[in-house]
Design a protein around this motif. Structure first.
Motif, PDB file in Angstrom:
ATOM      1  N   ARG A  18       0.837  -1.205   0.000  1.00 13.89           N
ATOM      2  CA  ARG A  18       0.000   0.000   0.000  1.00 13.89           C
ATOM      3  C   ARG A  18       0.871   1.253   0.000  1.00 13.89           C
ATOM      4  NH1 ARG A  18      -3.953   2.605  -1.984  1.00 13.89           N
ATOM      5  NH2 ARG A  18      -5.133   3.890  -0.557  1.00 13.89           N
ATOM      6  N   ALA A  19       1.948   1.229   0.784  1.00 15.44           N
ATOM      7  CA  ALA A  19       2.869   2.367   0.828  1.00 15.44           C
ATOM      8  C   ALA A  19       3.475   2.609  -0.550  1.00 15.44           C
ATOM      9  CB  ALA A  19       3.961   2.132   1.861  1.00 15.44           C
ATOM     10  N   LEU A  20       3.887   1.545  -1.231  1.00 18.16           N
ATOM     11  CA  LEU A  20       4.467   1.690  -2.567  1.00 18.16           C
ATOM     12  C   LEU A  20       3.442   2.193  -3.574  1.00 18.16           C
ATOM     13  CD1 LEU A  20       6.743  -1.468  -2.635  1.00 18.16           C
ATOM     14  CD2 LEU A  20       7.497   0.932  -2.631  1.00 18.16           C
ATOM     15  N   GLU A  21       2.193   1.741  -3.443  1.00 21.69           N
ATOM     16  CA  GLU A  21       1.137   2.238  -4.337  1.00 21.69           C
ATOM     17  C   GLU A  21       0.937   3.739  -4.148  1.00 21.69           C
ATOM     18  OE1 GLU A  21      -1.599  -1.836  -4.416  1.00 21.69           O
ATOM     19  OE2 GLU A  21      -2.177  -0.169  -3.112  1.00 21.69           O
ATOM     20  N   VAL A  38      -1.623   9.146   2.450  1.00 16.99           N
ATOM     21  CA  VAL A  38      -0.229   8.836   2.789  1.00 16.99           C
ATOM     22  C   VAL A  38      -0.008   9.031   4.283  1.00 16.99           C
ATOM     23  CG1 VAL A  38       2.184   9.505   2.424  1.00 16.99           C
ATOM     24  CG2 VAL A  38       0.605   9.347   0.475  1.00 16.99           C
ATOM     25  N   ARG A  39      -0.514  10.127   4.818  1.00 15.58           N
ATOM     26  CA  ARG A  39      -0.369  10.359   6.265  1.00 15.58           C
ATOM     27  C   ARG A  39      -1.089   9.280   7.064  1.00 15.58           C
ATOM     28  NH1 ARG A  39      -2.035  15.626   4.941  1.00 15.58           N
ATOM     29  NH2 ARG A  39      -3.762  15.406   6.386  1.00 15.58           N
ATOM     30  N   LEU A  92       2.937   6.074  -2.552  1.00 16.54           N
ATOM     31  CA  LEU A  92       4.110   6.886  -2.856  1.00 16.54           C
ATOM     32  C   LEU A  92       4.423   6.859  -4.344  1.00 16.54           C
ATOM     33  CD1 LEU A  92       6.380   5.975   0.176  1.00 16.54           C
ATOM     34  CD2 LEU A  92       5.116   8.121  -0.204  1.00 16.54           C
ATOM     35  N   GLY A  93       4.241   5.706  -4.980  1.00 19.07           N
ATOM     36  CA  GLY A  93       4.521   5.576  -6.402  1.00 19.07           C
ATOM     37  C   GLY A  93       3.620   6.425  -7.277  1.00 19.07           C
ATOM     38  N   ALA A  94       2.448   6.772  -6.779  1.00 21.64           N
ATOM     39  CA  ALA A  94       1.519   7.611  -7.533  1.00 21.64           C
ATOM     40  C   ALA A  94       1.847   9.096  -7.402  1.00 21.64           C
ATOM     41  CB  ALA A  94       0.083   7.357  -7.052  1.00 21.64           C
ATOM     42  N   ALA A  95       2.752   9.440  -6.516  1.00 18.77           N
ATOM     43  CA  ALA A  95       3.079  10.849  -6.273  1.00 18.77           C
ATOM     44  C   ALA A  95       3.969  11.390  -7.390  1.00 18.77           C
ATOM     45  CB  ALA A  95       3.791  10.993  -4.930  1.00 18.77           C
ATOM     46  N   ALA A 117      10.206  -3.168  -1.871  1.00 15.04           N
ATOM     47  CA  ALA A 117      10.219  -3.701  -0.507  1.00 15.04           C
ATOM     48  C   ALA A 117      10.782  -5.104  -0.621  1.00 15.04           C
ATOM     49  CB  ALA A 117       8.812  -3.739   0.086  1.00 15.04           C
ATOM     50  N   GLY A 118      11.601  -5.471   0.335  1.00 15.36           N
ATOM     51  CA  GLY A 118      12.204  -6.794   0.283  1.00 15.36           C
ATOM     52  C   GLY A 118      12.582  -7.297   1.659  1.00 15.36           C
TER      53      GLY A 118
END
Length: 128
Positions: free
Chosen positions: A23-26, A70-71, A28-31, A39-40
């Motif tokens: 979810r964080a990558l989704e 995001v917050r 942030l990636g849209a910004a 992530a690994g």
């Protein structure tokens, strides 16, 4: 700019952590200004995870953290990162296809200001 956050995640919590990282990558990636992220899990210690995200600039990183979703979802995750080392890094060298792009540091000697324009300079990897 490179965000590097390391996490200690007990094995039973790994699936929930992976979902939160996704979810964080989704988000942030849209910004605007986000160049992508990963992530690994550590090969030698499966209870250690890392989240890395690349941004065009410090400003792009800061702007990416401001939307409410995001917050709500990302900032709490980032607050759980191991706090024994910094998490935000300026990118000085980027290697792709045998070429290295070098950027001038944005930090002055006392780490307070801007040095130059951060414009890339190209260098070749390897001999010759």
């Amino acid at each position: 700019m490179l965000l590097v956050c390391r996490f200690a995640v007990p094995a039973p919590q790994a699936p929930a952590f992976a979902a939160r990282a996704r979810r964080a990558l989704e988000l942030l990636g849209a910004a605007p200004g986000c160049r992508g992220g990963e992530a690994g899990r550590a090969v030698d210690d499966p209870e250690r995870w890392v989240l890395t995200v690349r941004f065009d600039s410090v400003d792009a990183y800061r702007r990416a953290l401001s939307p409410f979703p995001v917050r709500e979802h990302v900032v709490p995750l980032l607050s759980e990162a191991l706090a024994d080392e910094p998490s935000a890094y300026e990118t000085l060298l980027t290697g792709v296809d045998g070429l290295v792009v070098e950027r001038e540091s944005l930090l002055t000697e006392d780490r307070t200001g801007t040095l130059g324009d951060g414009a890339p300079r190209r260098a070749h990897l390897g001999g010759g």
